[in-house]
Scaffold this active site. Structure first.
Site, PDB file in Angstrom:
ATOM      1  N   TYR A  53       0.844  -1.193   0.000  1.00 42.40           N
ATOM      2  CA  TYR A  53       0.000   0.000   0.000  1.00 42.40           C
ATOM      3  C   TYR A  53       0.881   1.245   0.000  1.00 42.40           C
ATOM      4  CZ  TYR A  53      -3.783  -3.187   1.270  1.00 42.40           C
ATOM      5  OH  TYR A  53      -4.695  -4.213   1.270  1.00 42.40           O
ATOM      6  N   ASN A  76     -13.040  -0.601  -5.399  1.00 51.33           N
ATOM      7  CA  ASN A  76     -12.780  -1.127  -6.738  1.00 51.33           C
ATOM      8  C   ASN A  76     -14.042  -1.808  -7.281  1.00 51.33           C
ATOM      9  OD1 ASN A  76     -11.866  -2.451  -9.023  1.00 51.33           O
ATOM     10  ND2 ASN A  76     -10.214  -3.534  -7.997  1.00 51.33           N
ATOM     11  N   HIS A  85      -5.910  -7.139  -5.705  1.00 46.67           N
ATOM     12  CA  HIS A  85      -5.381  -8.237  -4.888  1.00 46.67           C
ATOM     13  C   HIS A  85      -3.854  -8.241  -4.883  1.00 46.67           C
ATOM     14  CE1 HIS A  85      -5.557  -9.897  -8.971  1.00 46.67           C
ATOM     15  NE2 HIS A  85      -4.566 -10.702  -8.602  1.00 46.67           N
TER      16      HIS A  85
END
Length: 124
Positions: A53, A76, A85
């Site tokens: 992230y 999303n 993912h």
């Protein structure tokens, strides 16, 4: 590309083949500019590659926005087509709209097919 092509491509993907989903348009009109930016950058993450992230936040010029990136990814509208993912936490898997087990499955699917793996996003 039509719905039938998408279904065929998803079948191929779940069979372990690399599929280029970039030709599919995804409606991001209901999202904020930041959320759209995060999701557009996420589309660039190649098969078999993961980024954190924090790395994704830095790639859009907001290195302190890792938590906000995670929140944007939760919106999303097209998982797999926009491969959220492939974004993980520094210490593990991180969250996923369909559950952590589903995320682990997708990551394992891509890792089990190393011959299909594309270069990382930093490779030329």
């Amino acid at each position: 590309m039509d719905e039938r092509n998408l279904i065929d491509d998803l079948i191929q993907y779940f069979s372990g083949e690399v599929v280029d989903f970039s030709g599919y348009e995804v409606d991001l009109s209901g999202l904020t500019d930041f959320e759209r930016e995060v999701l557009c950058e996420t589309r660039k993450i190649r098969y078999g590659t993961v980024v954190t992230y924090s790395e994704l936040a830095a790639s859009i010029g907001k290195p302190n926005a890792a938590r906000a990136v995670g929140n944007a990814l939760s919106k999303n509208p097209a998982p797999i087509v926009i491969p959220c993912h492939r974004v993980v936490s520094k210490g593990g898997t991180g969250g996923y709209a369909f559950g952590v087990e589903a995320k682990r499955y997708l990551l394992k699917l891509e890792n089990q097919n190393p011959g299909n793996a594309a270069p990382t996003r930093s490779d030329p």
